[in-house]
Scaffold this motif. Sequence first.
Motif, PDB file in Angstrom:
ATOM      1  N   GLY A 296       0.815  -1.216   0.000  1.00  0.00           N
ATOM      2  CA  GLY A 296       0.000   0.000   0.000  1.00  0.00           C
ATOM      3  C   GLY A 296       0.846   1.262   0.000  1.00  0.00           C
ATOM      4  O   GLY A 296       0.526   2.246  -0.683  1.00  0.00           O
ATOM      5  N   GLN A 297       1.962   1.244   0.739  1.00  0.00           N
ATOM      6  CA  GLN A 297       2.870   2.396   0.745  1.00  0.00           C
ATOM      7  C   GLN A 297       3.497   2.596  -0.635  1.00  0.00           C
ATOM      8  O   GLN A 297       3.642   3.735  -1.093  1.00  0.00           O
ATOM      9  N   TRP A 298       3.868   1.499  -1.274  1.00  0.00           N
ATOM     10  CA  TRP A 298       4.452   1.609  -2.614  1.00  0.00           C
ATOM     11  C   TRP A 298       3.442   2.212  -3.581  1.00  0.00           C
ATOM     12  O   TRP A 298       3.766   3.104  -4.357  1.00  0.00           O
ATOM     13  N   ARG A 299       2.231   1.685  -3.530  1.00  0.00           N
ATOM     14  CA  ARG A 299       1.199   2.165  -4.453  1.00  0.00           C
ATOM     15  C   ARG A 299       0.837   3.618  -4.196  1.00  0.00           C
ATOM     16  O   ARG A 299       0.435   4.340  -5.116  1.00  0.00           O
ATOM     17  N   ALA A 300       0.977   4.063  -2.967  1.00  0.00           N
ATOM     18  CA  ALA A 300       0.649   5.451  -2.635  1.00  0.00           C
ATOM     19  C   ALA A 300       1.747   6.423  -3.038  1.00  0.00           C
ATOM     20  O   ALA A 300       1.582   7.638  -2.897  1.00  0.00           O
ATOM     21  N   GLY A 301       2.868   5.897  -3.523  1.00  0.00           N
ATOM     22  CA  GLY A 301       3.970   6.772  -3.934  1.00  0.00           C
ATOM     23  C   GLY A 301       4.674   7.397  -2.753  1.00  0.00           C
ATOM     24  O   GLY A 301       5.151   8.534  -2.834  1.00  0.00           O
ATOM     25  N   THR A 302       4.754   6.657  -1.636  1.00  0.00           N
ATOM     26  CA  THR A 302       5.399   7.191  -0.428  1.00  0.00           C
ATOM     27  C   THR A 302       6.864   7.534  -0.672  1.00  0.00           C
ATOM     28  O   THR A 302       7.373   8.535  -0.155  1.00  0.00           O
ATOM     29  N   TYR A 303       7.529   6.709  -1.470  1.00  0.00           N
ATOM     30  CA  TYR A 303       8.954   6.919  -1.735  1.00  0.00           C
ATOM     31  C   TYR A 303       9.140   7.718  -3.017  1.00  0.00           C
ATOM     32  O   TYR A 303       8.335   7.608  -3.957  1.00  0.00           O
ATOM     33  N   PRO A 304      10.198   8.524  -3.092  1.00  0.00           N
ATOM     34  CA  PRO A 304      10.417   9.353  -4.292  1.00  0.00           C
ATOM     35  C   PRO A 304      10.426   8.544  -5.590  1.00  0.00           C
ATOM     36  O   PRO A 304       9.926   9.015  -6.615  1.00  0.00           O
ATOM     37  N   ALA A 305      10.983   7.338  -5.557  1.00  0.00           N
ATOM     38  CA  ALA A 305      11.096   6.538  -6.779  1.00  0.00           C
ATOM     39  C   ALA A 305       9.755   6.049  -7.286  1.00  0.00           C
ATOM     40  O   ALA A 305       9.646   5.571  -8.414  1.00  0.00           O
ATOM     41  N   LEU A 306       8.693   6.185  -6.464  1.00  0.00           N
ATOM     42  CA  LEU A 306       7.375   5.657  -6.839  1.00  0.00           C
ATOM     43  C   LEU A 306       6.332   6.751  -6.985  1.00  0.00           C
ATOM     44  O   LEU A 306       5.127   6.455  -7.019  1.00  0.00           O
ATOM     45  N   ARG A 307       6.760   7.984  -7.116  1.00  0.00           N
ATOM     46  CA  ARG A 307       5.793   9.081  -7.187  1.00  0.00           C
ATOM     47  C   ARG A 307       5.222   9.293  -8.581  1.00  0.00           C
ATOM     48  O   ARG A 307       4.150   9.850  -8.733  1.00  0.00           O
ATOM     49  N   SER A 308       5.937   8.836  -9.621  1.00  0.00           N
ATOM     50  CA  SER A 308       5.438   9.041 -10.981  1.00  0.00           C
ATOM     51  C   SER A 308       4.462   7.950 -11.370  1.00  0.00           C
ATOM     52  O   SER A 308       4.518   6.814 -10.867  1.00  0.00           O
ATOM     53  N   GLU A 309       3.559   8.299 -12.268  1.00  0.00           N
ATOM     54  CA  GLU A 309       2.598   7.321 -12.767  1.00  0.00           C
ATOM     55  C   GLU A 309       3.305   6.178 -13.485  1.00  0.00           C
ATOM     56  O   GLU A 309       2.917   5.014 -13.368  1.00  0.00           O
TER      57      GLU A 309
ATOM     58  N   ALA B 234      12.159 -10.734   3.560  1.00  0.00           N
ATOM     59  CA  ALA B 234      12.446 -10.335   2.182  1.00  0.00           C
ATOM     60  C   ALA B 234      11.690  -9.063   1.809  1.00  0.00           C
ATOM     61  O   ALA B 234      12.263  -8.148   1.206  1.00  0.00           O
ATOM     62  N   ILE B 235      10.420  -8.967   2.175  1.00  0.00           N
ATOM     63  CA  ILE B 235       9.646  -7.787   1.757  1.00  0.00           C
ATOM     64  C   ILE B 235      10.075  -6.551   2.552  1.00  0.00           C
ATOM     65  O   ILE B 235      10.053  -5.428   2.027  1.00  0.00           O
ATOM     66  N   VAL B 236      10.504  -6.731   3.796  1.00  0.00           N
ATOM     67  CA  VAL B 236      11.020  -5.593   4.571  1.00  0.00           C
ATOM     68  C   VAL B 236      12.295  -5.052   3.932  1.00  0.00           C
ATOM     69  O   VAL B 236      12.483  -3.828   3.800  1.00  0.00           O
ATOM     70  N   ARG B 237      13.184  -5.957   3.503  1.00  0.00           N
ATOM     71  CA  ARG B 237      14.430  -5.513   2.872  1.00  0.00           C
ATOM     72  C   ARG B 237      14.175  -4.927   1.488  1.00  0.00           C
ATOM     73  O   ARG B 237      14.866  -3.988   1.074  1.00  0.00           O
ATOM     74  N   LEU B 238      13.193  -5.468   0.776  1.00  0.00           N
ATOM     75  CA  LEU B 238      12.835  -4.866  -0.509  1.00  0.00           C
ATOM     76  C   LEU B 238      12.303  -3.459  -0.289  1.00  0.00           C
ATOM     77  O   LEU B 238      12.616  -2.531  -1.051  1.00  0.00           O
ATOM     78  N   ASP B 239      11.520  -3.275   0.750  1.00  0.00           N
ATOM     79  CA  ASP B 239      11.007  -1.950   1.074  1.00  0.00           C
ATOM     80  C   ASP B 239      12.149  -0.977   1.328  1.00  0.00           C
ATOM     81  O   ASP B 239      12.118   0.170   0.862  1.00  0.00           O
ATOM     82  N   ALA B 240      13.189  -1.433   2.025  1.00  0.00           N
ATOM     83  CA  ALA B 240      14.347  -0.567   2.266  1.00  0.00           C
ATOM     84  C   ALA B 240      15.052  -0.220   0.965  1.00  0.00           C
ATOM     85  O   ALA B 240      15.540   0.902   0.778  1.00  0.00           O
ATOM     86  N   THR B 241      15.124  -1.194   0.049  1.00  0.00           N
ATOM     87  CA  THR B 241      15.737  -0.934  -1.259  1.00  0.00           C
ATOM     88  C   THR B 241      14.960   0.129  -2.017  1.00  0.00           C
ATOM     89  O   THR B 241      15.532   1.077  -2.564  1.00  0.00           O
ATOM     90  N   LEU B 242      13.638  -0.018  -2.056  1.00  0.00           N
ATOM     91  CA  LEU B 242      12.806   0.950  -2.775  1.00  0.00           C
ATOM     92  C   LEU B 242      12.905   2.335  -2.152  1.00  0.00           C
ATOM     93  O   LEU B 242      12.843   3.346  -2.856  1.00  0.00           O
ATOM     94  N   ALA B 243      13.075   2.393  -0.844  1.00  0.00           N
ATOM     95  CA  ALA B 243      13.187   3.683  -0.166  1.00  0.00           C
ATOM     96  C   ALA B 243      14.438   4.437  -0.601  1.00  0.00           C
ATOM     97  O   ALA B 243      14.459   5.674  -0.577  1.00  0.00           O
ATOM     98  N   HIS B 244      15.480   3.720  -1.016  1.00  0.00           N
ATOM     99  CA  HIS B 244      16.736   4.356  -1.402  1.00  0.00           C
ATOM    100  C   HIS B 244      16.815   4.668  -2.890  1.00  0.00           C
ATOM    101  O   HIS B 244      17.706   5.402  -3.320  1.00  0.00           O
ATOM    102  N   LEU B 245      15.913   4.110  -3.679  1.00  0.00           N
ATOM    103  CA  LEU B 245      15.992   4.297  -5.126  1.00  0.00           C
ATOM    104  C   LEU B 245      15.621   5.725  -5.513  1.00  0.00           C
ATOM    105  O   LEU B 245      14.703   6.320  -4.953  1.00  0.00           O
ATOM    106  N   SER B 246      16.325   6.252  -6.501  1.00  0.00           N
ATOM    107  CA  SER B 246      15.910   7.537  -7.083  1.00  0.00           C
ATOM    108  C   SER B 246      14.882   7.330  -8.181  1.00  0.00           C
ATOM    109  O   SER B 246      14.033   8.172  -8.424  1.00  0.00           O
ATOM    110  N   SER B 247      14.965   6.195  -8.866  1.00  0.00           N
ATOM    111  CA  SER B 247      13.974   5.824  -9.879  1.00  0.00           C
ATOM    112  C   SER B 247      13.793   4.314  -9.828  1.00  0.00           C
ATOM    113  O   SER B 247      14.772   3.570  -9.774  1.00  0.00           O
ATOM    114  N   ALA B 248      12.550   3.870  -9.852  1.00  0.00           N
ATOM    115  CA  ALA B 248      12.270   2.441  -9.719  1.00  0.00           C
ATOM    116  C   ALA B 248      11.851   1.796 -11.025  1.00  0.00           C
ATOM    117  O   ALA B 248      11.710   0.573 -11.088  1.00  0.00           O
ATOM    118  N   ILE B 249      11.657   2.575 -12.074  1.00  0.00           N
ATOM    119  CA  ILE B 249      11.059   2.039 -13.298  1.00  0.00           C
ATOM    120  C   ILE B 249      11.924   0.939 -13.895  1.00  0.00           C
ATOM    121  O   ILE B 249      11.449  -0.163 -14.193  1.00  0.00           O
TER     122      ILE B 249
END
Length: 895
Positions: free
Chosen positions: A433-446, A472-487
């Motif tokens: 849900g946090q990923w889908r909400a664009g909580t992290y900078p790398a996930l803010r774009s459509e 695994a999902i907690v560590r993936l969440d940490a990875t996504l939090a550090h990404l500048s772009s996730a695409i």
Amino acid sequence: MQHTPKTSDIIDALGRARANAPYLALSLQREPDLAGSFAQGTLPSLDAVAVADIALPTATRLRRERRRLALIVAVADLAGAYDLTGVTHALSDFADHALDAAIRAAIAERTPDAEPRGFAAIALGKQGSRELNYSSDIDPILIFDPATLPCRPREDVGEAAVRIARRVVDLLQTRDGDGYVLRVDLRLRPSPEATPIALSVDAAISYYESLALPWERAAFIRARAAAGDIALGERFLGAIQPFIWRRALDFGTIGEIRGISRRIRDHHARGQAFGPGYDLKRGRGGIREIEFFAQIHQLIHGGRDAALRTPATRDALAALADAGWVDPGEAAALTEAYTVLRTIEHRVQMVEDRQTHFLPNGAALESLAHLHGLGDGAALLDLLRPHVARVGATYDALDSAEGDTMSFDAEHLAAQLTAAGFADPVAAARAIGQWRAGTYPALRSEAARSALEAVLPGLIEALGRAPDPGVAIVRLDATLAHLSSAINFFRLLEARPALARLLALILSHAATLAESLARRPELIDGLIDASALGPVGDVAALAAEMRGGSDYQARLDHVRRIVGEKRFALGTQIVAGVSDPLEVGAGYARVAEAAIEVLAAATIAEFVAAHGVVPASELVILAFGRLGGGVLTHASDLDLVYLFTGDYRAESDGAKPLGAVLYYNRLAQRVTGALSAATAFGPLYEIDTRLRPSGTQGPLSVSLDGFARYQRESAWTWEHMALTRARPVFGSAQARADVTTVIDAVLRGERPERDVAAEAAGMRAEMAKHKPPSGPLDAKLLAGGLVDLEFAVHTLQLTRRTGFDTDLGRAIAALVGQGVAPAGLIAAEQFLTRLLITLRLVAPDAEIPPPPTQALIARALGMADWEAVVASFAATRQEVAACLASVATGDDDGD
């Protein structure tokens, strides 16, 4: 290829052409000389295509040549004289000839005395790969060079280029009583709705370097400078090679190609079902899917393997099979299917010279079968059916994720996560849900959230199968939090499902690797190479790969990128269970040694530019500790000592001369910085230079003479113990030999007489007070661990003056062979080293890991289960402790 046909085959082909292909029948009437040759069982060569009347206008001559070519190729094809390659090459080569003739004519009409240069046609699609259809259009991009294109006086060069382009199109596709030459489609040029039909070469290069869409990369797999100013065309293609073939691929390309395939399937639904009316090109299991299958794999792997950049579809399939990316049987089946489908496609187009790809219905299907030499339409469908089925199944497997989704409804999503294997689906759903909400900078774009949704089903499936999905999902969440772009990260995982499963293992077990991935997500790109899960090369090969970069800073970045990829891949090998930790440890060491070689050389070159060189002198780098022994862990620092040869009183000969001592101390500082300073690609290694003469109180770099004198006269016992694993890793062969000679002499007796055993025991006791074990699995510092083993071995080496080898395993084997050490130390060293290398990745705190990781450790050590690991650890420590005790208290007659 061409084959010599039988007379009867040519006559039979002529009869089938007349009876079943109206276009061929009419062309035979208009070309009586060719018809007469065919009737006599003779097949004219392609030279007969040329029209002798050179006074004819260019367009008229080309139309007639095209008609003659169509006849010769068709009859040769029907008679079996040309295979598919022979047919497509003949058609493609004529297209090149016609396009080139049209360009020359268009320029000559406007500027009669000018050289026809500065204007080129880049062939895309099937013309680019020399696979042109029997009745195909061509898809060129027309470019010009403003500096060389002939123009009329006071004419704008861009307008001149557009007029030339229009005339080229007119010459080729205008119809008259002789038909036409080629249909021309210019819509594959950049932004066709907004750009002129001819582009300046610099504008075209700029577009592909900065603005091009992902699917355009696939189009350029088959690009070729085909006509006009070939040198200009090749210059353009050379400039955009980095756009086409990227080492770290934007996997949006892959999704785009698959999207095109899906849209084609939807749009051409009436041609999907196999049978009469089936679309040979766009139908499910048709030609386009074979082409897309090859191109998807080429785009994934071609950036790293130039051998895969072949434009023709069948050649690409062969190259992919040879490289191991595609199953050879699968490639052979697709190749055979492509040959059959393309051959029947040509039959369809011969009938009326129409660019169609549909199988006809009714009597027309029967006639098409007869044209091919079959008895009826059913036989033709029977010929095609198994190929269509095989291609469809193969392509569907490549694109199997289509239609999968993860629910947006919280309750349904939790149910999906439970079914996937998550013990705490609520926590996992909260993260999604946090990923889908664009909580992290790398996930803010459509675009990023769209890429997330595309990969989410496969990613959740992979994480759910992991040993510990919650971790695994907690560590993936940490990875996504550090990404500048996730695409790109998501699209890579979508395109390579096996990587998602590997990522799940990394996230479940290896916090060290997960942290590296969070800092540099592009590290996972390196795992798409098959070689990533195999042994790294030797030092020379690794150094060759690390050399690169246009300036010093770029070289630092390049080395850090390569080292990061190699270390990450080596750690992954342990997590994936594909390599022995001892081999991985040796790989870590070779990577480090190659980095030292490349960065030291680059730093010296920079330093020499300012200060010159010290005559008859050079820098030598000594490796101690684990690097000296040739086996590192993922977290090892590098124990280095800097020496220099020659006269310490000499001076460098540069614009800013320095005395030798100051010269080499400053140079050593620079080398240390090159090896340890962080850049945009992160840090490299921690460097420890405390093993140099006089430790931190002494100069960073000393002369070889000073080093030899210190070791012979002043060094402590612990320094001589360290010297047993000292090895030159940088310097000329002669300098390395000179250093090794000094070390050997010291170890074999040119040193002060001391009670080595007693001093070693005292040092070990002191170390135990100040550096206790960090946890119950500290394979290094626990009693009976690796440090105790090393103390025992080095004490035996110094007291008995034998068994000297920087490789600890070989040194122990030598001592055992001479009866100096117990045989059990061989297995003890291997067990403890494997355990240390593995734990540095999956349990760096040396605490007991969770059961899934316990199973991984057991597998890495070749043990049946965790209980066996624990028992072996205890037994090994007892054996090592007993050996150390006997060495400390035994009768030492060596020193």
